[in-house]
Design a protein around this motif. Sequence first.
Motif, PDB file in Angstrom:
ATOM      1  N   GLY A 198       5.667  -3.253   6.986  1.00 31.21           N
ATOM      2  CA  GLY A 198       5.062  -1.984   7.533  1.00 31.21           C
ATOM      3  C   GLY A 198       3.517  -2.404   7.845  1.00 31.21           C
ATOM      4  N   SER A 199       3.046  -3.548   7.852  1.00 33.15           N
ATOM      5  CA  SER A 199       1.607  -3.638   8.013  1.00 33.15           C
ATOM      6  C   SER A 199       1.353  -3.547   9.510  1.00 33.15           C
ATOM      7  CB  SER A 199       1.330  -4.956   7.490  1.00 33.15           C
ATOM      8  OG  SER A 199      -0.063  -5.181   7.626  1.00 33.15           O
ATOM      9  N   PRO A 200       0.502  -3.177  10.079  1.00 32.93           N
ATOM     10  CA  PRO A 200      -0.155  -3.046  11.256  1.00 32.93           C
ATOM     11  C   PRO A 200      -1.080  -4.410  11.538  1.00 32.93           C
ATOM     12  CG  PRO A 200      -1.251  -1.336  10.287  1.00 32.93           C
ATOM     13  CD  PRO A 200      -0.195  -1.729   9.233  1.00 32.93           C
ATOM     14  N   ARG A 201      -1.461  -4.719  10.362  1.00 35.94           N
ATOM     15  CA  ARG A 201      -2.745  -5.813  10.456  1.00 35.94           C
ATOM     16  C   ARG A 201      -2.048  -7.198  10.322  1.00 35.94           C
ATOM     17  NH1 ARG A 201      -7.472  -6.187   5.743  1.00 35.94           N
ATOM     18  NH2 ARG A 201      -5.709  -6.388   4.303  1.00 35.94           N
ATOM     19  N   LYS A 202      -2.119  -7.887  11.402  1.00 36.62           N
ATOM     20  CA  LYS A 202      -1.554  -9.353  11.493  1.00 36.62           C
ATOM     21  C   LYS A 202      -2.230 -10.231  10.845  1.00 36.62           C
ATOM     22  CE  LYS A 202       1.785  -8.022  14.666  1.00 36.62           C
ATOM     23  NZ  LYS A 202       3.206  -7.902  13.984  1.00 36.62           N
ATOM     24  N   GLY A 203      -1.500 -11.074   9.903  1.00 37.78           N
ATOM     25  CA  GLY A 203      -2.054 -12.000   9.276  1.00 37.78           C
ATOM     26  C   GLY A 203      -2.513 -11.683   7.778  1.00 37.78           C
ATOM     27  N   GLY A 204      -2.327 -10.068   7.552  1.00 33.38           N
ATOM     28  CA  GLY A 204      -3.010  -9.663   6.273  1.00 33.38           C
ATOM     29  C   GLY A 204      -2.227 -10.171   4.968  1.00 33.38           C
ATOM     30  N   ASN A 205      -2.622  -9.346   4.223  1.00 34.45           N
ATOM     31  CA  ASN A 205      -1.885  -9.636   2.748  1.00 34.45           C
ATOM     32  C   ASN A 205      -0.444  -9.136   2.721  1.00 34.45           C
ATOM     33  OD1 ASN A 205      -4.216 -10.523   1.406  1.00 34.45           O
ATOM     34  ND2 ASN A 205      -4.857  -8.380   1.522  1.00 34.45           N
ATOM     35  N   THR A 206       0.206  -8.232   3.236  1.00 34.59           N
ATOM     36  CA  THR A 206       1.557  -7.981   3.535  1.00 34.59           C
ATOM     37  C   THR A 206       2.394  -9.354   4.137  1.00 34.59           C
ATOM     38  OG1 THR A 206       1.349  -5.674   3.471  1.00 34.59           O
ATOM     39  CG2 THR A 206       3.278  -6.400   4.155  1.00 34.59           C
ATOM     40  N   ASP A 207       1.760  -9.551   5.126  1.00 37.10           N
ATOM     41  CA  ASP A 207       2.366 -10.670   5.992  1.00 37.10           C
ATOM     42  C   ASP A 207       2.283 -11.725   5.099  1.00 37.10           C
ATOM     43  OD1 ASP A 207       2.759  -8.807   8.179  1.00 37.10           O
ATOM     44  OD2 ASP A 207       1.255 -10.061   9.535  1.00 37.10           O
ATOM     45  N   LEU A 208       1.398 -12.057   4.476  1.00 40.05           N
ATOM     46  CA  LEU A 208       1.243 -13.262   3.566  1.00 40.05           C
ATOM     47  C   LEU A 208       2.487 -13.217   2.355  1.00 40.05           C
ATOM     48  CD1 LEU A 208      -2.593 -13.815   2.963  1.00 40.05           C
ATOM     49  CD2 LEU A 208      -1.063 -15.005   4.646  1.00 40.05           C
ATOM     50  N   LEU A 209       2.563 -12.086   1.918  1.00 46.27           N
ATOM     51  CA  LEU A 209       3.793 -11.946   0.854  1.00 46.27           C
ATOM     52  C   LEU A 209       5.109 -12.165   1.637  1.00 46.27           C
ATOM     53  CD1 LEU A 209       2.675  -8.876  -1.315  1.00 46.27           C
ATOM     54  CD2 LEU A 209       3.057 -11.474  -1.998  1.00 46.27           C
ATOM     55  N   VAL A 210       5.054 -11.618   2.739  1.00 44.64           N
ATOM     56  CA  VAL A 210       6.401 -11.753   3.335  1.00 44.64           C
ATOM     57  C   VAL A 210       6.985 -13.337   3.749  1.00 44.64           C
ATOM     58  CG1 VAL A 210       7.389 -11.260   5.562  1.00 44.64           C
ATOM     59  CG2 VAL A 210       6.578  -9.489   4.366  1.00 44.64           C
ATOM     60  N   GLU A 211       5.679 -13.854   4.410  1.00 46.62           N
ATOM     61  CA  GLU A 211       5.927 -15.307   4.606  1.00 46.62           C
ATOM     62  C   GLU A 211       6.366 -16.254   3.394  1.00 46.62           C
ATOM     63  OE1 GLU A 211       2.218 -16.465   6.417  1.00 46.62           O
ATOM     64  OE2 GLU A 211       2.313 -15.257   7.947  1.00 46.62           O
ATOM     65  N   ALA A 212       5.787 -15.823   2.212  1.00 45.71           N
ATOM     66  CA  ALA A 212       6.095 -16.425   0.806  1.00 45.71           C
ATOM     67  C   ALA A 212       7.408 -16.197   0.356  1.00 45.71           C
ATOM     68  CB  ALA A 212       4.980 -16.068  -0.248  1.00 45.71           C
ATOM     69  N   PHE A 213       7.912 -14.985   0.833  1.00 48.98           N
ATOM     70  CA  PHE A 213       9.193 -14.661   0.374  1.00 48.98           C
ATOM     71  C   PHE A 213      10.152 -15.316   1.200  1.00 48.98           C
ATOM     72  CE2 PHE A 213      12.995 -12.204   1.111  1.00 48.98           C
ATOM     73  CZ  PHE A 213      13.469 -12.000  -0.123  1.00 48.98           C
ATOM     74  N   VAL A 214       9.956 -15.376   2.607  1.00 51.27           N
ATOM     75  CA  VAL A 214      10.734 -15.941   3.490  1.00 51.27           C
ATOM     76  C   VAL A 214      10.926 -17.475   3.189  1.00 51.27           C
ATOM     77  CG1 VAL A 214      11.066 -16.498   5.923  1.00 51.27           C
ATOM     78  CG2 VAL A 214      10.321 -14.336   5.190  1.00 51.27           C
TER      79      VAL A 214
END
Length: 177
Positions: free
Chosen positions: A8-24
């Motif tokens: 749900g993050s509108p901020r590309k490359g932000g903290n949520t995206d970083l968490l998602v990348e680590a999970f993936v």
Amino acid sequence: MNILILSGSPRKGGNTDLLVEAFVKGASPRHHVEVVSVHDYKINPCIGCNSCFAREDHKCCQKDDMQIVYEKAAAAEMLVIASPVYFYGLSAQLKVVIDRFHNPIRDTFHIHKMALLLVGAASLPELFDGILTQYRLCLNFFKLQDMGRVLVRGAKDKGDVGEIALQQAYELGKMLE
């Protein structure tokens, strides 16, 4: 296992995206993982008309990108909710998608597991309470297995999420059966 991540993050490359990348990174060697960044989709809020309950195919009367999300959810066995915390709740972009699951099509899905990835700028102990209550209610209502949570406080600027939280997200993905 097929895992669908609704980010749900509108901020590309932000903290949520970083968490998602680590999970993936942790989950993808053994599972098929698809990330849907809901900000990239045009999805209108539910209007509460309940016409989807009256239709045989349960299609929503709104013609937007939610049909794409329904198709992805239909193929998933696990759902991961990932969001920044905005005013003690999920991002509006993600909340719109979740509200659109007020549709009987959800009863055809094969999702039986769920996990949660949250990032908040504040450090308050009760920062996640509202979201965790909603999460528990969804787990109970749909009889889903809670696979874990990564909850990060004090991460305001891009990159503030920190290595410990990234490792936790990676391990959560890696440990999935």
